[in-house]
Enzyme design. Structure first.
Site, mmCIF file in Angstrom:
data_model
loop_
_atom_site.group_PDB
_atom_site.id
_atom_site.type_symbol
_atom_site.label_atom_id
_atom_site.label_comp_id
_atom_site.label_asym_id
_atom_site.label_seq_id
_atom_site.Cartn_x
_atom_site.Cartn_y
_atom_site.Cartn_z
ATOM 1 N N LEU A 18 -30.487 -20.178 37.385
ATOM 2 C CA LEU A 18 -29.583 -21.300 37.137
ATOM 3 C C LEU A 18 -28.154 -20.947 37.537
ATOM 4 C CD1 LEU A 18 -30.858 -22.187 33.542
ATOM 5 C CD2 LEU A 18 -31.419 -23.407 35.663
ATOM 6 N N HIS A 161 -19.092 -19.943 28.924
ATOM 7 C CA HIS A 161 -19.377 -19.275 27.658
ATOM 8 C C HIS A 161 -18.053 -18.819 27.037
ATOM 9 C CE1 HIS A 161 -23.774 -18.035 28.738
ATOM 10 N NE2 HIS A 161 -23.805 -18.970 27.809
ATOM 11 N N CYS A 248 -22.851 -10.136 30.129
ATOM 12 C CA CYS A 248 -24.148 -10.815 30.145
ATOM 13 C C CYS A 248 -25.326 -9.865 30.383
ATOM 14 C CB CYS A 248 -24.189 -11.876 31.245
ATOM 15 S SG CYS A 248 -22.817 -13.026 31.276
#
Length: 253
Positions: A18, A161, A248
């Site tokens: 994504l 985020h 991440c």
């Protein structure tokens, strides 16, 4: 001090992950090379790196941070906000159970990505974003407060985020960019401000004696050096293409 880190090797399907960026399709060979350098950096920082095998069923699963929130005494398995990523928790839960006895879960309709969770000492900041909804944020807040932590919910305006734009460096110091530079929730901290052209560098990670930063951020690197931080620079181009940053790619505890 972090003793352990968990990472997951990108699979061949990684190139189909994504993204909201317009940076092109990732080069898998380069991504693998950059991931190996990331592992080496975590080892240099003094952590034991637990490397999980790739899972081609989940192209984004190398971004393990989104699957769990870890504290010194318990873990929370999340419910990632992208439907295609929900199954990633089944790969991560067994390794989490090998380290933690107390494990909580975020349950639907709550959605929560670990990339939206920032811990500063005993205070957790929980971002409501494209991938974390208010229900998920409130579930985590209740869990954290039941364990004696403080928790605040922050509604994001632009960043993907929460940790896209803010990171904790220790010593009551944060590194910030964009909407968080003047954010009321962070005004009590000493700030290192990332210039707009280096905004990606706000997603850096303090791992013991080092701050790991993305390569190509000379102003940010200079500011960190002037404040006395040792830095490790890593090429992150193939992870940036899928909205990924340094935080991440690992769980750190």
């Amino acid at each position: 001090m972090f003793k352990h880190t968990i990472v997951k090797i990108p699979g061949e399907s990684y190139v189909n992950g994504l993204t909201t960026s317009n940076l092109g399709r990732p080069d898998l060979a380069k991504a693998m090379e950059q991931h190996r350098a990331y592992i080496n950096a975590l080892e240099k920082c003094g952590t034991k790196v637990n490397v999980l095998p790739s899972n081609n069923d989940f192209p984004d699963s190398t971004f393990v941070e989104d699957t769990a929130v870890l504290t010194p005494h318990f873990a929370v398995i999340t419910n990632p906000g992208a439907h295609s990523r929900n199954g990633e928790i089944h790969d991560i839960e067994p390794v989490i159970k090998s380290f933690f006895e107390t494990i909580y879960h975020i349950n639907a309709p709550g959605m929560l990505d670990g990339g939206d969770i920032l811990q500063i000492e005993d205070h957790f900041y929980i971002g409501v974003s494209m991938r974390t909804n208010l229900e998920g944020a409130e579930q985590l807040k209740k869990i954290l407060e039941s364990e004696g932590y403080k928790a605040s919910i922050i509604h994001l305006e632009k960043f993907f985020h929460l940790k896209t734009g803010v990171a904790y460096l220790g010593d009551h110091t944060i590194i910030v960019a964009g909407e968080f530079i003047d954010h009321a929730d962070f005004n009590s901290y000493k700030k290192i401000i990332v210039p707009p052209e280096e905004e990606y560098a706000a997603n850096c990670i303090r791992v013991n004696d080092y701050v790991i930063i993305p390569a190509g951020s000379p102003v940010t690197k200079q500011k960190l050096t002037e404040e006395g931080y040792q830095t490790i620079e890593l090429e992150m181009s193939e992870f940036k293409k899928l909205d990924g940053g340094l935080s991440c790619l690992s769980l750190r505890f």
